[in-house]
Enzyme design. Structure first.
Site, PDB file in Angstrom:
ATOM      1  N   GLY A 169     -32.960  64.904 -41.402  1.00 52.26           N
ATOM      2  CA  GLY A 169     -32.088  64.268 -42.379  1.00 52.26           C
ATOM      3  C   GLY A 169     -32.671  62.982 -42.942  1.00 52.26           C
ATOM      4  O   GLY A 169     -32.563  62.710 -44.141  1.00 52.26           O
ATOM      5  N   GLN A 194     -23.769  65.089 -41.632  1.00 50.77           N
ATOM      6  CA  GLN A 194     -22.649  65.304 -40.704  1.00 50.77           C
ATOM      7  C   GLN A 194     -21.713  66.409 -41.188  1.00 50.77           C
ATOM      8  O   GLN A 194     -20.851  66.863 -40.429  1.00 50.77           O
ATOM      9  CB  GLN A 194     -21.843  64.011 -40.518  1.00 50.77           C
ATOM     10  CG  GLN A 194     -22.547  62.947 -39.710  1.00 50.77           C
ATOM     11  CD  GLN A 194     -22.681  63.283 -38.225  1.00 50.77           C
ATOM     12  OE1 GLN A 194     -21.896  64.057 -37.667  1.00 50.77           O
ATOM     13  NE2 GLN A 194     -23.680  62.725 -37.582  1.00 50.77           N
ATOM     14  N   THR A 239     -48.241  71.978 -42.543  1.00 54.35           N
ATOM     15  CA  THR A 239     -47.915  73.342 -42.119  1.00 54.35           C
ATOM     16  C   THR A 239     -46.448  73.408 -41.695  1.00 54.35           C
ATOM     17  O   THR A 239     -45.973  72.577 -40.926  1.00 54.35           O
ATOM     18  CB  THR A 239     -48.836  73.771 -40.953  1.00 54.35           C
ATOM     19  OG1 THR A 239     -50.182  73.615 -41.389  1.00 54.35           O
ATOM     20  CG2 THR A 239     -48.582  75.208 -40.555  1.00 54.35           C
ATOM     21  N   CYS A 289     -25.684  49.119 -32.226  1.00 59.61           N
ATOM     22  CA  CYS A 289     -26.027  48.347 -31.041  1.00 59.61           C
ATOM     23  C   CYS A 289     -27.162  48.990 -30.268  1.00 59.61           C
ATOM     24  O   CYS A 289     -26.945  49.882 -29.456  1.00 59.61           O
ATOM     25  CB  CYS A 289     -24.802  48.292 -30.130  1.00 59.61           C
ATOM     26  SG  CYS A 289     -24.200  46.641 -29.881  1.00 59.61           S
TER      27      CYS A 289
END
Ligand SMILES: *Cc1c(COP(=O)(O)O)cnc(C)c1O
Length: 405
Positions: free
Chosen positions: A80, A189, A247, A334
């Site tokens: 992503g 998501q 590749t 965090c």
């Protein structure tokens, strides 16, 4: 009891996808760029996988390379993050050539988007991050108002990774279309969890990642509508029609197609089942005093439960839960050494102290009602324990500080 409740971070690979991965790795070991039969057999698997994913997303592909400009493209990436980066940098490069250097996005994007935009800022781009409401949803109006003749790109995620809120992407896309501004959505998501149709959503670019819907890690895809500028981030061979050298990770690509097909086949039933678990979990956690759900209760992903507890520090919550067999996340940026609370929680108006006491539990169809009962009990116990030695909680109890939640 062991409860895995961190499916938004990564979900366990589906057995069917793992099987496809193994079969492809063993039987289709050729390089899809090789001209011999073994290579061409691998290439066939590559193109079949692409076609199957394209069909789920409703994009119109064409194998004919000469005519590629007339068709949508779907290229495989390392995940992503890479897909988000490529979309954003492609639109920015194209915009800069035309003297348009304004990009509009939201305050709650994933860092794959936000950090790419920060880099563009250092190159003279104007970045406008539109705020969201306390419900964690961006206003279509605010996005529309921000668009001007210098705008080259709007980027709004489809579903938020921390608080699960679903954004009005189709409406924003329609506005971008009418104003002829490129529109990207980070759908990482969302894909495999809610219906995703690139045409219904009016998007020019869409990023997805396999490991968020039961595929392998390290593989994702970028959809680019026909005519939308697309430049490679990685130079080298002519793979992916010259848009992504290297590749192809064929076993992962094939496994992604299997995972996605399976996910969308049972999407509705899964969403119903997981939503019921989510609602039970939310009701249970709301019984903890001075707690609050983050983000709109209904316009959210089926499996997302994000909470803030007053008088708690997120990191200790996670460590105690881990001791009790619960895998969860603070939903914040965090990392060890950084005490910055989540930009998403701050964006929905949580003050620093409250944002620090955050917990993200993300469920999927593998979770059970018994697990949800255990989660409710474990979180209540741990919150009570931490509050017992929290100076902030003591101040709240004695009235030195005022409760916010
Ligand atoms: C996980 C995630 C990403 C990054 O995907 P990777 O495949 O891990 O690079 C980007 N955006 C959102 C919303 C995510 O949840």
């Amino acid at each position: 009891m062991q409860v895995y409740a961190d499916n938004a971070a990564t979900a366990k690979i589906r057995p069917s996808a793992l099987q496809t991965y193994i079969t492809t790795a063993t039987e289709f070991f050729g390089n899809p760029s090789s001209l011999h039969e073994v290579g061409q057999a691998a290439k066939e698997v590559l193109e079949q996988s692409r076609a199957s994913i394209a069909s789920v997303l409703n994009c119109k592909l064409k194998d004919d390379i000469d005519k590629e400009k007339d068709y949508d493209r779907l290229i495989f990436t390392s995940g992503g993050s890479e897909a988000d980066n490529q979309a954003i940098f492609s639109a920015a490069k194209f915009g800069a050539k035309k003297g348009k250097k304004k990009i509009i996005s939201t305050a709650i994007e994933h860092h794959a988007v936000l950090h790419a935009l920060e880099q563009l800022k250092t190159q003279g781009f104007e970045i406008v991050l539109v705020p969201v409401g306390t419900d964690g949803i961006v206003s279509v109006n605010e996005i529309e108002k921000a668009i001007d003749e210098n705008t080259c790109l709007v980027s709004v995620m489809l579903a938020n990774n921390e608080i699960g809120t679903i954004q009005p992407v189709a409406e924003i896309g329609a506005i971008c279309k009418s104003k002829k501004v490129l529109f990207h959505t980070d759908a990482v998501q969302a894909v495999g969890h809610i219906p995703v149709d690139v045409n219904a959503l009016n998007v020019d670019y869409l990023a997805l990642s396999a490991h968020k819907f039961g595929g392998p890690r390290g593989i994702g895809a970028l959809y680019a509508r026909k005519g939308a500028p697309l430049f490679p981030l990685i130079e080298g061979g002519a793979q992916e029609r010259g848009k992504r050298a290297g590749t192809e990770n064929l076993p992962a690509v094939a496994a992604t197609a299997t995972a996605l097909t399976e996910a969308v086949t049972s999407l509705k039933e899964t969403a119903e089942k997981v939503t019921a678990l989510r609602e039970k979990l939310i009701d249970g956690l709301l019984k903890i005093p001075h707690s609050a759900l983050n983000g709109d209760r209904n316009k959210r992903l089926a499996g997302n439960v994000s909470f803030c507890f007053e008088g708690i520090e997120g990191e200790s919550l996670l460590l105690y839960l881990s001791d009790m067999g619960v895998s969860a996340s603070s939903g914040s940026a965090c990392t060890s050494g950084s005490l910055d609370p989540s930009h998403v929680l701050l964006a929905i108006g949580r003050v620093h102290d409250v944002a620090h006491g955050s917990l993200r539990l993300t469920l999927n169809e593998d979770n059970t009602e018994e697990e949800v009962d255990y989660l409710i009990q474990a979180v209540a116990e741990v919150v009570q324990k931490i509050r017992g030695f929290s100076p902030v909680w003591r101040d709240l109890q004695s009235g030195k500080r005022n409760y916010i939640l």
